[in-house]
Design a protein around this motif. Structure first.
Motif, PDB file in Angstrom:
ATOM      1  N   GLY A 249     -13.397   7.637  79.433  1.00  0.00           N
ATOM      2  CA  GLY A 249     -14.303   7.202  78.376  1.00  0.00           C
ATOM      3  C   GLY A 249     -13.902   7.755  77.025  1.00  0.00           C
ATOM      4  N   LEU A 250     -13.467   9.016  76.992  1.00  0.00           N
ATOM      5  CA  LEU A 250     -13.028   9.648  75.746  1.00  0.00           C
ATOM      6  C   LEU A 250     -11.763   8.969  75.213  1.00  0.00           C
ATOM      7  CD1 LEU A 250     -13.615  11.952  73.747  1.00  0.00           C
ATOM      8  CD2 LEU A 250     -12.249  13.464  75.209  1.00  0.00           C
ATOM      9  N   LYS A 251     -10.851   8.632  76.125  1.00  0.00           N
ATOM     10  CA  LYS A 251      -9.614   7.949  75.712  1.00  0.00           C
ATOM     11  C   LYS A 251      -9.910   6.563  75.133  1.00  0.00           C
ATOM     12  CE  LYS A 251      -6.492  10.191  79.031  1.00  0.00           C
ATOM     13  NZ  LYS A 251      -5.713   9.995  80.288  1.00  0.00           N
ATOM     14  N   VAL A 252     -10.802   5.817  75.776  1.00  0.00           N
ATOM     15  CA  VAL A 252     -11.132   4.478  75.297  1.00  0.00           C
ATOM     16  C   VAL A 252     -11.817   4.563  73.934  1.00  0.00           C
ATOM     17  CG1 VAL A 252     -12.543   2.418  75.753  1.00  0.00           C
ATOM     18  CG2 VAL A 252     -11.200   3.451  77.599  1.00  0.00           C
ATOM     19  N   PHE A 253     -12.672   5.562  73.747  1.00  0.00           N
ATOM     20  CA  PHE A 253     -13.294   5.792  72.442  1.00  0.00           C
ATOM     21  C   PHE A 253     -12.224   6.008  71.375  1.00  0.00           C
ATOM     22  CE2 PHE A 253     -15.512   9.077  69.613  1.00  0.00           C
ATOM     23  CZ  PHE A 253     -16.150   8.119  68.833  1.00  0.00           C
ATOM     24  N   ALA A 254     -11.229   6.836  71.697  1.00  0.00           N
ATOM     25  CA  ALA A 254     -10.148   7.103  70.747  1.00  0.00           C
ATOM     26  C   ALA A 254      -9.396   5.817  70.386  1.00  0.00           C
ATOM     27  CB  ALA A 254      -9.182   8.133  71.330  1.00  0.00           C
ATOM     28  N   GLU A 255      -9.167   4.958  71.375  1.00  0.00           N
ATOM     29  CA  GLU A 255      -8.452   3.701  71.121  1.00  0.00           C
ATOM     30  C   GLU A 255      -9.243   2.801  70.169  1.00  0.00           C
ATOM     31  OE1 GLU A 255      -7.885   2.317  75.085  1.00  0.00           O
ATOM     32  OE2 GLU A 255      -6.347   3.828  75.531  1.00  0.00           O
ATOM     33  N   TYR A 256     -10.571   2.743  70.363  1.00  0.00           N
ATOM     34  CA  TYR A 256     -11.396   1.923  69.472  1.00  0.00           C
ATOM     35  C   TYR A 256     -11.547   2.552  68.087  1.00  0.00           C
ATOM     36  CZ  TYR A 256     -12.674  -1.678  72.812  1.00  0.00           C
ATOM     37  OH  TYR A 256     -12.637  -2.738  73.677  1.00  0.00           O
ATOM     38  N   LEU A 257     -11.515   3.887  68.020  1.00  0.00           N
ATOM     39  CA  LEU A 257     -11.525   4.540  66.709  1.00  0.00           C
ATOM     40  C   LEU A 257     -10.300   4.120  65.903  1.00  0.00           C
ATOM     41  CD1 LEU A 257     -12.622   8.207  67.569  1.00  0.00           C
ATOM     42  CD2 LEU A 257     -13.931   6.550  66.225  1.00  0.00           C
ATOM     43  N   LYS A 258      -9.159   4.082  66.577  1.00  0.00           N
ATOM     44  CA  LYS A 258      -7.937   3.658  65.880  1.00  0.00           C
ATOM     45  C   LYS A 258      -8.023   2.181  65.501  1.00  0.00           C
ATOM     46  CE  LYS A 258      -2.906   3.766  66.021  1.00  0.00           C
ATOM     47  NZ  LYS A 258      -2.722   2.377  65.587  1.00  0.00           N
ATOM     48  N   LYS A 259      -8.525   1.358  66.416  1.00  0.00           N
ATOM     49  CA  LYS A 259      -8.615  -0.076  66.147  1.00  0.00           C
ATOM     50  C   LYS A 259      -9.509  -0.372  64.949  1.00  0.00           C
ATOM     51  CE  LYS A 259      -9.625  -4.531  68.319  1.00  0.00           C
ATOM     52  NZ  LYS A 259     -10.094  -5.241  69.550  1.00  0.00           N
ATOM     53  N   THR A 260     -10.566   0.417  64.794  1.00  0.00           N
ATOM     54  CA  THR A 260     -11.508   0.197  63.686  1.00  0.00           C
ATOM     55  C   THR A 260     -11.166   1.040  62.452  1.00  0.00           C
ATOM     56  OG1 THR A 260     -13.034   1.818  64.697  1.00  0.00           O
ATOM     57  CG2 THR A 260     -13.424  -0.519  65.174  1.00  0.00           C
ATOM     58  N   GLY A 261      -9.991   1.655  62.453  1.00  0.00           N
ATOM     59  CA  GLY A 261      -9.516   2.379  61.282  1.00  0.00           C
ATOM     60  C   GLY A 261     -10.168   3.717  61.034  1.00  0.00           C
ATOM     61  N   GLN A 262     -10.747   4.330  62.070  1.00  0.00           N
ATOM     62  CA  GLN A 262     -11.458   5.591  61.879  1.00  0.00           C
ATOM     63  C   GLN A 262     -10.614   6.818  62.206  1.00  0.00           C
ATOM     64  OE1 GLN A 262     -15.893   5.322  62.623  1.00  0.00           O
ATOM     65  NE2 GLN A 262     -15.224   3.664  63.968  1.00  0.00           N
ATOM     66  N   ILE A 263      -9.507   6.624  62.920  1.00  0.00           N
ATOM     67  CA  ILE A 263      -8.477   7.657  63.074  1.00  0.00           C
ATOM     68  C   ILE A 263      -7.125   6.961  62.923  1.00  0.00           C
ATOM     69  CG2 ILE A 263      -9.826   9.232  64.526  1.00  0.00           C
ATOM     70  CD1 ILE A 263      -8.340   8.195  66.981  1.00  0.00           C
TER      71      ILE A 263
END
Length: 275
Positions: free
Chosen positions: A250-264
């Protein structure tokens, strides 16, 4: 040589099961606790003034190069979390283009909301930061509010906000995974210290004691909050304190979506301290 372990301790009720056995010395330890909101603890960790601290998931993912994760301890949900809510005066799907008031206390929840309202329920609202409790008390009624922690537990039945999105439940429905709001980390420059490794094992023992005595934790929480015991029991049932395979995913998927939405800018590797 490290003699006293400096530990950052957030004041939210939901971490009581982790800290109570340590603060009450039911489990012996050499911890010195530093109390404060997440932003302050993040600053103390970044300055090297703490050895161990809880931190928001997004803070870790943004600065993973500075820290090592503590295994099998986190704060998250696998279903309704109840204390991270978008409350609204109209149906969530009708908030397109509306302003959502976001608490300044939260970074992970705000990032999760942006992901959900971009990728899962694509309504692309605007966001502004403010103090929901103060505004409501003054008589103002923002269209929608992201509220967290004890404030969310108090506002979730507010008569002017009949529509709700529980962010933990929305994430689970969308991804099928737990959502991890907070993790525990060790500074990399002390991660090889035997004293720090021993402290990490003690911290995990505290969490395990709290999980095994969750009924007692519910009673103590009810004494310290506006919630009745059945409400506290329901609240704790929705929380997870582990960081095992599903929670890590779950933490990894969150990180992937953070990158997709430009937040990391990049998805970091998850590096755990070896104990």
């Amino acid at each position: 040589m490290v003699n006293e372990i400096k530990v950052g301790r957030i004041s939210y009720l939901n971490v009581l099961p982790i800290y109570y056995p340590l603060e009450s010395k039911l489990i012996e330890n050499n911890f010195k606790f530093f109390y404060g909101p997440p932003a302050q603890l993040n600053k103390l960790m970044a300055e090297g003034l703490l050895h161990i601290s809880s931190t928001s998931s997004i803070e870790y993912l943004r600065h993973a190069e500075q820290y090592k994760l503590i295994p099998d301890i986190a704060i998250g949900s696998c279903g309704p979390v109840q204390s991270v809510l978008l409350i609204s005066r109209k149906p969530i799907e009708e908030l397109k283009g509306c302003k959502i008031l976001v608490s300044a206390q939260t970074h992970t929840s705000a990032a999760l909301l942006k992901i959900l309202l971009t990728e899962y329920i694509p309504i692309y609202p605007e966001y502004e930061t403010g103090n929901a409790a103060e505004l409501i008390e003054s008589g103002e009624r923002p269209e929608a509010i992201l509220t967290i922690g004890d404030e969310a537990l108090n506002l979730r039945h507010h008569k002017d906000y009949p529509y709700k999105l529980d962010l933990g439940e929305a994430w689970r429905q969308w991804t099928g995974l737990p959502f991890i709001f907070g993790v525990w980390v060790v500074r990399k420059d002390v991660a090889d210290s035997p004293a720090v490794k021993d402290a990490v094992r003690t911290l995990i023992k505290g969490k395990e004691w709290g999980q095994a005595n969750i009924g007692r934790m519910s009673e103590l929480t009810a004494e310290k909050s506006v919630l009745a015991l059945p409400e506290v029991n329901s609240y704790y049932e929705g929380l997870v304190y582990n960081l095992k395979e599903m929670e890590t995913e779950g933490l990894k998927v969150f990180a992937e979506y953070l990158k997709k939405t430009g937040q990391i800018s990049k998805v970091p590797d998850l590096n755990f301290i070896e104990i």
